[in-house]
Design a protein around this motif. Structure first.
Motif, PDB file in Angstrom:
ATOM      1  N   ASP A 223      -0.874   2.039  -1.281  1.00  3.35           N
ATOM      2  CA  ASP A 223      -1.349   2.121  -2.660  1.00  3.35           C
ATOM      3  C   ASP A 223      -1.010   3.527  -3.148  1.00  3.35           C
ATOM      4  N   LEU A 224       0.289   3.789  -3.269  1.00  2.00           N
ATOM      5  CA  LEU A 224       0.775   5.134  -3.540  1.00  2.00           C
ATOM      6  C   LEU A 224       0.289   5.636  -4.900  1.00  2.00           C
ATOM      7  N   GLY A 225      -0.296   6.819  -4.894  1.00  2.00           N
ATOM      8  CA  GLY A 225      -0.836   7.395  -6.116  1.00  2.00           C
ATOM      9  C   GLY A 225      -2.319   7.155  -6.272  1.00  2.00           C
ATOM     10  N   LEU A 226      -2.831   6.083  -5.664  1.00  2.00           N
ATOM     11  CA  LEU A 226      -4.263   5.775  -5.742  1.00  2.00           C
ATOM     12  C   LEU A 226      -4.838   5.460  -4.359  1.00  2.00           C
ATOM     13  N   GLY A 227      -4.228   6.005  -3.334  1.00  2.00           N
ATOM     14  CA  GLY A 227      -4.663   5.709  -1.979  1.00  2.00           C
ATOM     15  C   GLY A 227      -6.070   6.198  -1.702  1.00  2.00           C
ATOM     16  N   ASN A 228      -6.879   5.350  -1.066  1.00  2.00           N
ATOM     17  CA  ASN A 228      -8.234   5.765  -0.722  1.00  2.00           C
ATOM     18  C   ASN A 228      -8.671   5.276   0.657  1.00  2.00           C
ATOM     19  N   LEU A 229      -7.710   4.814   1.463  1.00  2.00           N
ATOM     20  CA  LEU A 229      -8.045   4.350   2.800  1.00  2.00           C
ATOM     21  C   LEU A 229      -8.615   5.491   3.638  1.00  2.00           C
ATOM     22  N   ASP A 230      -8.039   6.689   3.495  1.00  2.00           N
ATOM     23  CA  ASP A 230      -8.533   7.837   4.248  1.00  2.00           C
ATOM     24  C   ASP A 230      -9.963   8.186   3.859  1.00  2.00           C
ATOM     25  N   VAL A 231     -10.288   8.077   2.571  1.00  2.00           N
ATOM     26  CA  VAL A 231     -11.645   8.363   2.102  1.00  2.00           C
ATOM     27  C   VAL A 231     -12.621   7.344   2.672  1.00  2.00           C
ATOM     28  N   LEU A 232     -12.217   6.085   2.669  1.00  2.00           N
ATOM     29  CA  LEU A 232     -13.073   5.018   3.175  1.00  2.00           C
ATOM     30  C   LEU A 232     -13.423   5.231   4.647  1.00  2.00           C
ATOM     31  N   LEU A 233     -12.480   5.819   5.406  1.00  2.00           N
ATOM     32  CA  LEU A 233     -12.682   6.028   6.837  1.00  2.00           C
ATOM     33  C   LEU A 233     -13.128   7.449   7.180  1.00  2.00           C
ATOM     34  N   GLY A 234     -13.388   8.259   6.170  1.00  2.00           N
ATOM     35  CA  GLY A 234     -13.855   9.608   6.423  1.00  2.00           C
ATOM     36  C   GLY A 234     -12.802  10.525   7.011  1.00  2.00           C
TER      37      GLY A 234
ATOM     38  N   THR B 266      -1.323  -2.678   0.382  1.00  2.00           N
ATOM     39  CA  THR B 266      -0.597  -2.508  -0.877  1.00  2.00           C
ATOM     40  C   THR B 266      -1.586  -2.224  -1.994  1.00  2.00           C
ATOM     41  N   GLY B 267      -1.061  -1.831  -3.134  1.00  2.00           N
ATOM     42  CA  GLY B 267      -1.923  -1.714  -4.295  1.00  2.00           C
ATOM     43  C   GLY B 267      -2.321  -3.097  -4.787  1.00  2.00           C
ATOM     44  N   ALA B 268      -3.188  -3.118  -5.789  1.00  2.00           N
ATOM     45  CA  ALA B 268      -3.567  -4.402  -6.388  1.00  2.00           C
ATOM     46  C   ALA B 268      -2.652  -4.690  -7.563  1.00  2.00           C
ATOM     47  N   GLY B 269      -2.490  -5.972  -7.880  1.00  2.00           N
ATOM     48  CA  GLY B 269      -1.689  -6.350  -9.037  1.00  2.00           C
ATOM     49  C   GLY B 269      -0.308  -6.853  -8.675  1.00  2.00           C
ATOM     50  N   ILE B 270       0.589  -6.804  -9.654  1.00  2.00           N
ATOM     51  CA  ILE B 270       1.924  -7.384  -9.471  1.00  2.00           C
ATOM     52  C   ILE B 270       3.021  -6.383  -9.816  1.00  2.00           C
ATOM     53  N   SER B 271       2.753  -5.100  -9.607  1.00  2.00           N
ATOM     54  CA  SER B 271       3.765  -4.086  -9.891  1.00  2.00           C
ATOM     55  C   SER B 271       4.929  -4.225  -8.916  1.00  2.00           C
ATOM     56  N   PRO B 272       6.118  -3.696  -9.259  1.00  2.00           N
ATOM     57  CA  PRO B 272       7.267  -3.775  -8.343  1.00  2.00           C
ATOM     58  C   PRO B 272       6.985  -3.154  -6.976  1.00  2.00           C
ATOM     59  N   LEU B 273       6.166  -2.104  -6.943  1.00  2.00           N
ATOM     60  CA  LEU B 273       5.863  -1.461  -5.669  1.00  2.00           C
ATOM     61  C   LEU B 273       5.041  -2.385  -4.780  1.00  2.00           C
ATOM     62  N   VAL B 274       4.073  -3.079  -5.364  1.00  2.00           N
ATOM     63  CA  VAL B 274       3.253  -4.027  -4.613  1.00  2.00           C
ATOM     64  C   VAL B 274       4.125  -5.154  -4.062  1.00  2.00           C
ATOM     65  N   THR B 275       4.942  -5.731  -4.920  1.00  2.00           N
ATOM     66  CA  THR B 275       5.761  -6.865  -4.488  1.00  2.00           C
ATOM     67  C   THR B 275       6.850  -6.431  -3.505  1.00  2.00           C
ATOM     68  N   PHE B 276       7.313  -5.173  -3.594  1.00  2.00           N
ATOM     69  CA  PHE B 276       8.294  -4.670  -2.626  1.00  2.00           C
ATOM     70  C   PHE B 276       7.709  -4.691  -1.226  1.00  2.00           C
ATOM     71  N   PHE B 277       6.509  -4.115  -1.065  1.00  2.00           N
ATOM     72  CA  PHE B 277       5.892  -4.070   0.255  1.00  2.00           C
ATOM     73  C   PHE B 277       5.501  -5.467   0.737  1.00  2.00           C
ATOM     74  N   ALA B 278       4.979  -6.282  -0.161  1.00  2.00           N
ATOM     75  CA  ALA B 278       4.557  -7.630   0.239  1.00  2.00           C
ATOM     76  C   ALA B 278       5.747  -8.469   0.682  1.00  2.00           C
TER      77      ALA B 278
END
Length: 286
Positions: free
Chosen positions: A60-71, A140-152
């Protein structure tokens, strides 16, 4: 008539191509707020607790929060990789249960639309470090952006996460529609999160499955549900995975069951898509 000899560079690329033993699983959602990143974090922990070597890419490039969720407090992120200051293997950090995490940048708008050369850079370096993992989870990020669909579309399997909310179902259908029509994806895993009971999850899946079968002609595989569990927000407040902090909680048991199921999925024998592979060889040959 003699056949045209292959390019030495193409031959070298063929020989250098590593065996694809790592199962690459993208976890996506049509909208935010369905608990997708929480699913990724806890599934990663559950898989590691089951004895698997797990690598997690916060895509979720630009809005990543996995690190925050895991401290976790990363010193470097993918932002530094794309700037050429670091390699992916230099930004790896260890998370709970021994999982390895590749943190994304946060609040960096430029990361939300990678160029083709940046996508190639991430893809190449990711292949190298993923060789040491049994399973690579891509948040991935949420939604249907090209970046999301690229990784998926680059993953061997895609888990679409949705909740019982009607808007979540509509947006999950939109994501599947884009992946089916633009990337010719034909099979998806579906996980229903934050449900009151199994019957509610089954009803949500049936609605999505009926629409996808009728209008998109794709196959959906129901992989289960994660119950609404008061232990989950308690774990989030402490920046811990519920599967790590409260292993006997209902949600933790559901994640453990999901992990056991994932482990049984067929292992990839060859790359799922040859598009990125062909593109890389063309770049190398040029």
């Amino acid at each position: 008539m003699q056949s045209r000899p292959e390019s030495p560079i193409a031959v070298a690329a063929d020989r250098a191509e590593p065996e694809r033993d790592t199962q690459v699983i993208a976890v996506s959602s049509g909208k935010g707020g369905v608990g997708k990143t929480n699913v990724v974090a806890n599934l990663a922990v559950a898989l590691s607790q089951a004895g698997k070597r797990v690598l997690v890419l916060d895509a979720d490039l630009g809005l990543g929060n996995l690190d925050v969720l895991l401290g976790l407090v990363p010193r470097y992120t993918i932002e530094h990789v794309l700037a050429g200051a670091r390699r992916l293997d230099e930004i790896l950090i260890e998370g709970p249960a021994g999982i390895q995490v590749l943190p994304a940048g946060s609040g960096v708008q430029a990361l939300t639309g990678l160029t083709e050369s940046q996508q190639l850079l991430i893809h190449e370096q990711l292949e190298q470090i993923a060789a040491g993992a049994d399973i690579l989870l891509v948040d991935t990020g949420a939604g249907i952006s090209p970046l999301v669909t690229f990784f998926a579309s680059s993953a061997h399997e895609t888990i679409v996460v949705l909740s019982p909310e009607p808007t979540s179902l509509t947006d999950a259908y939109a994501l599947i529609k884009v992946l089916a029509r633009q990337y010719r994806e034909r099979r998806f895993k579906v996980l229903v999160n934050q449900v009151k009971h199994r019957r509610e999850a089954a009803d949500v899946f049936r609605k999505l499955d009926a629409a996808a079968d009728r209008f998109l002609h794709v196959a959906l595989d129901y992989v289960g549900c994660i119950p609404h569990d008061d232990y989950v927000p308690l774990a989030v407040m402490q920046q811990r995975a519920v599967a790590d902090l409260f292993p006997e909680a209902p949600a933790s048991r559901a994640f453990a069951a999901l992990a056991r199921q994932v482990i049984q999925w067929p292992r990839p024998g060859i790359p799922k898509s040859s598009v990125q592979l062909l593109w890389r060889r063309l770049v190398q040959a040029g």
